[in-house]
Design an enzyme around this catalytic site. Structure first.
Site, PDB file in Angstrom:
ATOM      1  N   LYS A 163     -14.767  -3.062   7.257  1.00 42.50           N
ATOM      2  CA  LYS A 163     -15.402  -2.967   5.936  1.00 42.50           C
ATOM      3  C   LYS A 163     -15.932  -4.305   5.429  1.00 42.50           C
ATOM      4  O   LYS A 163     -16.877  -4.330   4.640  1.00 42.50           O
ATOM      5  CB  LYS A 163     -14.434  -2.368   4.916  1.00 42.50           C
ATOM      6  CG  LYS A 163     -13.183  -3.196   4.641  1.00 42.50           C
ATOM      7  CD  LYS A 163     -12.235  -2.454   3.709  1.00 42.50           C
ATOM      8  CE  LYS A 163     -10.959  -3.242   3.442  1.00 42.50           C
ATOM      9  NZ  LYS A 163     -10.021  -2.493   2.574  1.00 42.50           N
TER      10      LYS A 163
ATOM     11  N   TYR B 242       7.500 -10.629  -2.982  1.00 41.39           N
ATOM     12  CA  TYR B 242       6.405  -9.699  -3.243  1.00 41.39           C
ATOM     13  C   TYR B 242       6.319  -9.279  -4.702  1.00 41.39           C
ATOM     14  O   TYR B 242       7.334  -9.233  -5.383  1.00 41.39           O
ATOM     15  CB  TYR B 242       6.573  -8.441  -2.388  1.00 41.39           C
ATOM     16  CG  TYR B 242       6.446  -8.668  -0.911  1.00 41.39           C
ATOM     17  CD1 TYR B 242       5.949  -9.866  -0.378  1.00 41.39           C
ATOM     18  CD2 TYR B 242       6.838  -7.687  -0.006  1.00 41.39           C
ATOM     19  CE1 TYR B 242       5.851 -10.052   0.990  1.00 41.39           C
ATOM     20  CE2 TYR B 242       6.735  -7.868   1.364  1.00 41.39           C
ATOM     21  CZ  TYR B 242       6.251  -9.059   1.857  1.00 41.39           C
ATOM     22  OH  TYR B 242       6.156  -9.229   3.216  1.00 41.39           O
TER      23      TYR B 242
ATOM     24  N   PHE C 276      -5.399  -7.933   7.160  1.00 39.25           N
ATOM     25  CA  PHE C 276      -5.819  -7.807   5.753  1.00 39.25           C
ATOM     26  C   PHE C 276      -7.012  -6.869   5.596  1.00 39.25           C
ATOM     27  O   PHE C 276      -7.850  -7.049   4.722  1.00 39.25           O
ATOM     28  CB  PHE C 276      -6.150  -9.175   5.160  1.00 39.25           C
ATOM     29  CG  PHE C 276      -4.942  -9.963   4.728  1.00 39.25           C
ATOM     30  CD1 PHE C 276      -3.661  -9.549   5.025  1.00 39.25           C
ATOM     31  CD2 PHE C 276      -5.095 -11.148   4.019  1.00 39.25           C
ATOM     32  CE1 PHE C 276      -2.554 -10.275   4.635  1.00 39.25           C
ATOM     33  CE2 PHE C 276      -3.985 -11.889   3.621  1.00 39.25           C
ATOM     34  CZ  PHE C 276      -2.712 -11.452   3.935  1.00 39.25           C
TER      35      PHE C 276
END
Length: 346
Positions: free
Chosen positions: A244, A53, A238
């Site tokens: 949205k 990450y 995600f």
């Protein structure tokens, strides 16, 4: 907050785990610390990271996420109040070639553990996970297994557990788990544990959401019968399950707009299913995100639900899902949508 135990341990972890993979790329150190402070104040004591990450991975940012967690631990002195999970990368590909190219060899595990401890500014990692298998198998959106006889991988489950055991004995890691693993791999690790008294894989971190319920097959039975807890990730797909992206309210900085290469949750069937789940949530006067998260929270095989957010407002909404319980009417309608459009984003 609701708490569970990591299987076969006395370690209590919050039912909601703080995911961190945007920190160091989409989120600054200050924003990461702000999320950690808020989550901790709300009772979250479980933090998930990885040497890979932030995501998408590259050489320039690799490791920054864990460094942000490490600086927070140093600043707050809360190491003994939180449970930290991290991961070593799996099979080498161009995507992770900047980290190393030696799989789960003893040398790889040593390199990964020692560097991650330094980034986290800690002496031990509570749960150390194998991020994805070394062998060629159907991970990351591939439904069917197609055997590749040219795969050079040789069975090394015993060696991997022997190596991890050395770090448990040294006090550098406490427990071990798998991630993005399949039924055969989980059972092979359990076989080596049972036959040779090697460390037991106690958790499996796989994708699970309203759009991807493939875990409910063989892995759910293994999880419940063998007591391997699911650490569910991508539980909002995600951000797709917030609605949205389908209703046009996603900003330019939203994850799938910033990184269109992350296509796992962007198909037409996914959008159709998302619209149905969002409409259902609104019909019952619920936040679509909270309904999606509450569904995961209620599954009997889930030890913890990994929440990821790029803003504090998103995180506040997501954490509030712990106070929701979906009744039979809502669950029945969720299952009706699932039966009509099953697993559009495996």
């Amino acid at each position: 907050m609701i708490y569970t135990n990591l299987p076969f341990t006395d370690i209590k972890v919050s039912k909601l785990c703080l995911g961190t993979m945007t920190w160091g790329r989409q989120n600054t150190e200050a924003e990461g610390h702000e999320q950690l402070d808020y989550a901790f104040d709300k009772g979250i004591n479980f933090i998930d990271t990885a040497e890979l990450y932030p995501v998408p991975a590259n050489a320039e940012t690799q490791g920054r996420t864990s460094e942000i967690i490490g600086s927070w631990l140093k600043k707050t002195g809360r190491r003994d109040k939180v449970v930290i999970a991290s991961k070593i990368i799996g099979r080498t590909s161009d995507y992770v070639a900047h980290i190393r190219a030696t799989g789960f060899s003893p040398e790889s595990i040593k390199d990964a553990v020692d560097k991650e401890l330094k980034r986290l500014q800690t002496d031990y990692i509570d749960l150390y996970q194998l991020h994805w298998p070394e062998r060629l198998t159907n991970t990351f959106g591939k439904l069917g297994y197609v055997h590749d006889p040219s795969d050079a991988w040789e069975d090394n489950f015993n060696e991997v557990l022997q190596t991890l055991n050395n770090y448990i004995k040294a006090g550098k890691i406490r427990h071990v788990g798998v991630s993005n693993e399949k039924a055969w791999g989980v059972m092979r690790y359990l076989e080596e544990h049972k036959l040779h008294k090697l460390p037991r894989m106690i958790t499996i971190q796989n994708a699970y959401s309203l759009l991807n319920r493939t875990f409910e097959g063989d892995l759910a039975e293994i999880s419940l019968r063998e007591h391997i807890g699911l650490l569910a990730y991508s539980t909002l797909a995600f951000g797709m399950l917030t609605g949205k992206y389908t209703d046009g309210t996603a900003t330019a900085n939203s994850r799938l707009n910033l990184f269109p290469q992350l296509r796992r949750y962007s198909g037409e069937r996914t959008k159709k299913a998302t619209d149905a789940y969002v409409a259902l949530a609104r019909a019952y006067h619920m936040s679509p995100a909270q309904m999606a998260l509450a569904f995961v929270n209620q599954q009997p095989f889930v030890t913890s639900n990994i929440l990821g957010a790029t803003s504090l407002e998103q995180l506040k909404e997501n954490i509030a899902s712990i106070d929701m319980t979906l009744d039979e009417a809502v669950l029945s309608e969720i299952n009706a949508i699932h039966n009509t459009i099953p697993n559009p984003a495996p």
